[in-house]
Design an enzyme around this catalytic site. Structure first.
Site, PDB file in Angstrom:
ATOM      1  N   ASN A 187       0.804  -1.228   0.000  1.00 31.01           N
ATOM      2  CA  ASN A 187       0.000   0.000   0.000  1.00 31.01           C
ATOM      3  C   ASN A 187       0.838   1.280   0.000  1.00 31.01           C
ATOM      4  O   ASN A 187       0.423   2.280  -0.565  1.00 31.01           O
ATOM      5  CB  ASN A 187      -0.988  -0.009   1.172  1.00 31.01           C
ATOM      6  CG  ASN A 187      -0.313  -0.202   2.498  1.00 31.01           C
ATOM      7  OD1 ASN A 187       0.854  -0.592   2.567  1.00 31.01           O
ATOM      8  ND2 ASN A 187      -1.030   0.075   3.558  1.00 31.01           N
ATOM      9  N   VAL A 197      -1.215 -10.014   9.663  1.00 30.21           N
ATOM     10  CA  VAL A 197      -0.949 -10.768  10.894  1.00 30.21           C
ATOM     11  C   VAL A 197      -0.497 -12.206  10.597  1.00 30.21           C
ATOM     12  O   VAL A 197       0.488 -12.662  11.191  1.00 30.21           O
ATOM     13  CB  VAL A 197      -2.184 -10.729  11.829  1.00 30.21           C
ATOM     14  CG1 VAL A 197      -2.011 -11.698  12.996  1.00 30.21           C
ATOM     15  CG2 VAL A 197      -2.418  -9.311  12.340  1.00 30.21           C
ATOM     16  N   GLU A 252       5.004  -4.555  11.781  1.00 32.76           N
ATOM     17  CA  GLU A 252       3.918  -3.595  11.531  1.00 32.76           C
ATOM     18  C   GLU A 252       2.826  -4.353  10.797  1.00 32.76           C
ATOM     19  O   GLU A 252       2.942  -4.613   9.602  1.00 32.76           O
ATOM     20  CB  GLU A 252       4.437  -2.437  10.661  1.00 32.76           C
ATOM     21  CG  GLU A 252       5.404  -1.518  11.364  1.00 32.76           C
ATOM     22  CD  GLU A 252       4.745  -0.702  12.461  1.00 32.76           C
ATOM     23  OE1 GLU A 252       3.507  -0.693  12.567  1.00 32.76           O
ATOM     24  OE2 GLU A 252       5.485  -0.081  13.236  1.00 32.76           O
ATOM     25  N   CYS A 275      -3.309   0.305   6.803  1.00 28.47           N
ATOM     26  CA  CYS A 275      -3.354  -0.631   7.930  1.00 28.47           C
ATOM     27  C   CYS A 275      -4.056  -0.054   9.152  1.00 28.47           C
ATOM     28  O   CYS A 275      -4.731  -0.757   9.879  1.00 28.47           O
ATOM     29  CB  CYS A 275      -1.934  -1.013   8.305  1.00 28.47           C
ATOM     30  SG  CYS A 275      -0.901   0.423   8.577  1.00 28.47           S
ATOM     31  N   GLU A 323       7.850   2.145  14.568  1.00 30.16           N
ATOM     32  CA  GLU A 323       8.618   2.814  13.528  1.00 30.16           C
ATOM     33  C   GLU A 323       8.564   4.310  13.792  1.00 30.16           C
ATOM     34  O   GLU A 323       7.744   4.804  14.571  1.00 30.16           O
ATOM     35  CB  GLU A 323       8.046   2.474  12.146  1.00 30.16           C
ATOM     36  CG  GLU A 323       8.222   0.993  11.833  1.00 30.16           C
ATOM     37  CD  GLU A 323       8.115   0.642  10.362  1.00 30.16           C
ATOM     38  OE1 GLU A 323       7.029   0.811   9.797  1.00 30.16           O
ATOM     39  OE2 GLU A 323       9.129   0.197   9.788  1.00 30.16           O
TER      40      GLU A 323
HETATM   41  P1  NAD Z   1       1.265  -9.803   3.255  1.00 32.53           P
HETATM   42  O1  NAD Z   1       1.384 -10.206   4.670  1.00 32.53           O
HETATM   43  O2  NAD Z   1       0.568 -10.691   2.317  1.00 32.53           O
HETATM   44  O3  NAD Z   1       2.720  -9.579   2.633  1.00 32.53           O
HETATM   45  C1  NAD Z   1       3.638  -8.687   3.205  1.00 32.53           C
HETATM   46  C2  NAD Z   1       5.029  -8.998   2.707  1.00 32.53           C
HETATM   47  O4  NAD Z   1       5.476 -10.224   3.288  1.00 32.53           O
HETATM   48  C3  NAD Z   1       5.141  -9.195   1.184  1.00 32.53           C
HETATM   49  O5  NAD Z   1       6.324  -8.575   0.742  1.00 32.53           O
HETATM   50  C4  NAD Z   1       5.207 -10.704   1.037  1.00 32.53           C
HETATM   51  O6  NAD Z   1       5.883 -11.125  -0.123  1.00 32.53           O
HETATM   52  C5  NAD Z   1       5.993 -11.089   2.275  1.00 32.53           C
HETATM   53  N1  NAD Z   1       5.823 -12.467   2.738  1.00 32.53           N
HETATM   54  C6  NAD Z   1       4.765 -13.289   2.564  1.00 32.53           C
HETATM   55  N2  NAD Z   1       4.989 -14.468   3.164  1.00 32.53           N
HETATM   56  C7  NAD Z   1       6.210 -14.396   3.743  1.00 32.53           C
HETATM   57  C8  NAD Z   1       6.996 -15.299   4.524  1.00 32.53           C
HETATM   58  N3  NAD Z   1       6.566 -16.523   4.852  1.00 32.53           N
HETATM   59  N4  NAD Z   1       8.195 -14.884   4.965  1.00 32.53           N
HETATM   60  C9  NAD Z   1       8.647 -13.627   4.685  1.00 32.53           C
HETATM   61  N5  NAD Z   1       7.961 -12.757   3.937  1.00 32.53           N
HETATM   62  C10 NAD Z   1       6.744 -13.118   3.475  1.00 32.53           C
HETATM   63  O7  NAD Z   1       0.627  -8.349   3.286  1.00 32.53           O
HETATM   64  P2  NAD Z   1       0.128  -7.462   2.054  1.00 32.53           P
HETATM   65  O8  NAD Z   1      -1.115  -8.105   1.519  1.00 32.53           O
HETATM   66  O9  NAD Z   1       1.248  -7.170   1.157  1.00 32.53           O
HETATM   67  O10 NAD Z   1      -0.255  -6.099   2.801  1.00 32.53           O
HETATM   68  C11 NAD Z   1      -1.451  -5.916   3.461  1.00 32.53           C
HETATM   69  C12 NAD Z   1      -1.284  -6.141   4.954  1.00 32.53           C
HETATM   70  O11 NAD Z   1      -0.244  -5.332   5.462  1.00 32.53           O
HETATM   71  C13 NAD Z   1      -2.522  -5.740   5.728  1.00 32.53           C
HETATM   72  O12 NAD Z   1      -2.773  -6.682   6.736  1.00 32.53           O
HETATM   73  C14 NAD Z   1      -2.128  -4.407   6.337  1.00 32.53           C
HETATM   74  O13 NAD Z   1      -2.825  -4.067   7.482  1.00 32.53           O
HETATM   75  C15 NAD Z   1      -0.689  -4.619   6.598  1.00 32.53           C
HETATM   76  N6  NAD Z   1       0.000  -3.331   6.705  1.00 32.53           N
HETATM   77  C16 NAD Z   1       0.457  -2.909   7.924  1.00 32.53           C
HETATM   78  C17 NAD Z   1       1.085  -1.671   8.065  1.00 32.53           C
HETATM   79  C18 NAD Z   1       1.576  -1.176   9.398  1.00 32.53           C
HETATM   80  O14 NAD Z   1       2.403  -0.278   9.421  1.00 32.53           O
HETATM   81  N7  NAD Z   1       1.120  -1.691  10.502  1.00 32.53           N
HETATM   82  C19 NAD Z   1       1.266  -0.873   6.940  1.00 32.53           C
HETATM   83  C20 NAD Z   1       0.795  -1.328   5.701  1.00 32.53           C
HETATM   84  C21 NAD Z   1       0.174  -2.557   5.604  1.00 32.53           C
END
Ligand code: NAD
Length: 484
Positions: free
Chosen positions: A153, A230, A250, A284, A458
């Site tokens: 995002n 999560v 995060e 998020c 962060e």
């Molecule tokens: P996601 O968890 O699907 O992927 C996040 C990242 O993790 C990607 O780069 C993905 O390739 C990687 N990944 C996936 N499996 C992995 C593994 N087993 N080991 C290591 N890396 C792995 O999330 P998304 O769909 O890209 O993003 C949306 C989510 O992110 C939502 O839940 C949102 O709330 C959260 N988010 C949180 C924040 C925050 O600051 N708290 C900010 C933005 C988004």
């Protein structure tokens, strides 16, 4: 292809390709067309990036904080100079309106580079006087090689929010963007080199989850910072624990926003709009459970619908457009599934709810009223433009319901009653709280979640503690007394 980078990865100061890796198609969410094709990192690429980061780390740490900070501040200036070019890339990568990316992406990345660049010269340990003239001192040391893993995002912002504090402390980084939005982190890497970062200090590798997993478990890595969901956070945290690595998580949320009867309706509606529909709801910390007190409910819903009707939905490159597509076909289908579930479970659709009849991944901003706590849309993170409005009567009741979630990322309250505002935020089980506003995340203030929404913070001076550790040195000024 117009947005095709020179190569997929950026390692040791240069672009690197390995077409043996699985293809990653970059899709423009506004049209569905492929605008670049990259490749996921092979094990050889992962190894090369980690080796480059490891080789570069000691010399980077040995530079003075002033020198490291200068590089980061120069990079901030370059990012601001290129804001338009970077915003165009970000809009094509994510589908977010240029109106948003121009003010919220490269600019906030530059803020992080400037802020941590400014802090770098002042990072020190301390002197601790002890009995008999002895003393201890602490040395603040870098952790080593840090891995950053991003969500889709805020790709530029995430690349900088992780990279800037890591580099300020003397670490080096291997950053893996989300496979959905791989383009802008490469630009961050390029800019850092142009600003004078030695090669190997900031590397970017592309890839799916398996590449992230390979990075997390590598013994050369000292710290992992993830922005993601999560379920991914759970996996990454567990994998990092095996190597006793530092982590920052995060993660996702289902944050409450409480609007009391005495709130300023216009402000509350503005907060609810920002906290649900900015970036087409893909934020998020969004306040997706909007609890509205009975006395203000009708006024709130009426103004909300009037204001949402003014959203300009369309081509995100049009500067007048204020609401764009969601990031991908897959994400659109997920959100549509939630909308259908909400209807099936008895929520009242008061605005939107449909996919737009045009190319790309467009959904209307959608509002459900009469949502109850047990409905799926009130419990699960949707990560799309869907707001749930829930009714409440008393403060005590709403606080219990607001906190009845495994998530704890953010929470907000709208009221004119000062004491109530502070009492309510004290009661929130969330890491980032808002009074009479929502979703601001300036680099000066800590940002992050509690409960299942994350570990660590962060931004702000606190981030320094998550990217460095203290070595304690005991200095004796006296003879050593031993029992025999
Ligand atoms: P996601 O968890 O699907 O992927 C996040 C990242 O993790 C990607 O780069 C993905 O390739 C990687 N990944 C996936 N499996 C992995 C593994 N087993 N080991 C290591 N890396 C792995 O999330 P998304 O769909 O890209 O993003 C949306 C989510 O992110 C939502 O839940 C949102 O709330 C959260 N988010 C949180 C924040 C925050 O600051 N708290 C900010 C933005 C988004």
């Amino acid at each position: 292809m117009k947005f095709q980078p020179k190569a997929s990865h950026f390692i040791d100061g240069e672009y690197v390709e390995d077409t043996a890796g699985a293809p990653i198609d970059v899709v423009y969410p506004a049209t569905g067309e492929i605008i670049a094709r990259l490749h996921s990192a092979t094990p050889a690429i992962v190894d090369r990036a980690l080796a480059a980061a490891k080789d570069a780390q000691k010399a980077w740490e040995a530079m003075t904080g002033t020198e490291r900070g200068r590089v980061l501040r120069r990079a901030a200036d370059i990012m601001r100079d290129r804001n338009h070019e970077l915003s165009v890339i970000e809009t094509h990568d994510t589908g977010k309106p240029i109106q948003e990316t121009t003010v919220a992406d490269a600019t906030s990345g530059a803020d992080a580079l400037e802020y941590f660049g400014g802090l770098a010269p002042s990072l020190t340990g301390e002197h601790i006087p002890l009995a008999g003239g002895d003393f201890a001192y602490t040395i603040r040391e870098a952790l080593g090689v840090c891995v950053g893993i991003g969500a889709w995002n805020y790709p530029t912002q995430i690349a900088c929010w992780k990279g800037a504090p890591a580099l300020a402390c003397g670490n080096t980084m291997v950053f893996k963007p989300s496979e959905t939005t791989p383009l802008s982190a490469l630009k961050v890497a390029e800019i850092l080199v142009e600003a004078g970062a030695p090669k190997g200090v900031y590397n970017v590798v592309q890839g799916y989850g398996d590449v992230g997993a390979a990075l997390v478990t590598d013994p050369r890595v000292a710290k992992v910072s993830l922005t993601g969901s999560v379920p991914t956070g759970r996996k990454v945290y567990a994998a990092a624990a095996g190597g006793m690595k530092h982590v920052t998580m995060e993660l996702g949320g289902k944050s409450p926003m409480i609007v009391f009867d005495d709130a300023d309706v216009e402000n509350a509606v503005s907060g609810a709009i920002l906290g649900n529909f900015y970036s087409s709801g893909q934020v998020c910390s969004n306040g997706t459970r909007v609890f509205v007190q009975e006395g203000i409910k009708e006024a709130f819903l009426t103004r909300l619908a009037e204001r949402l009707a003014k959203a300009r939905i369309g081509d995100p490159m049009d500067p007048e457009v204020s609401f764009g597509p969601v990031v991908s076909q897959g994400q659109m289908e997920i959100v549509k599934g939630y909308i259908a579930k909400a209807v099936a479970e008895g929520a009242r659709l008061v605005f939107g709810g449909r996919q737009l009849d045009r190319a790309g991944f467009y959904l209307e901003p959608t509002v459900f009223a009469d949502v109850t706590d047990d409905m799926t849309i009130a419990r699960e993170e949707i990560f799309g433009p869907v707001m749930s409005v829930l009714d409440f009567a008393s403060e005590e009741e709403v606080m219990a319901r607001a906190n009845a979630t495994e998530f704890g990322l953010a929470a907000g309250v709208f009221t004119r009653d000062l004491s109530r505002a502070h009492r309510v935020v004290r009661g929130f089980e969330a890491g980032t709280c808002y009074i009479n506003t929502y979703n601001l995340a300036p680099v000066e203030a800590p940002f992050g979640g509690s409960k299942m929404s994350g570990i660590g913070r962060e931004n702000s001076k606190l981030a320094i503690n998550h990217y460095s550790e203290l070595k304690t040195v005991y200095v004796s000024m006296n003879d050593v007394e031993a029992p025999y």
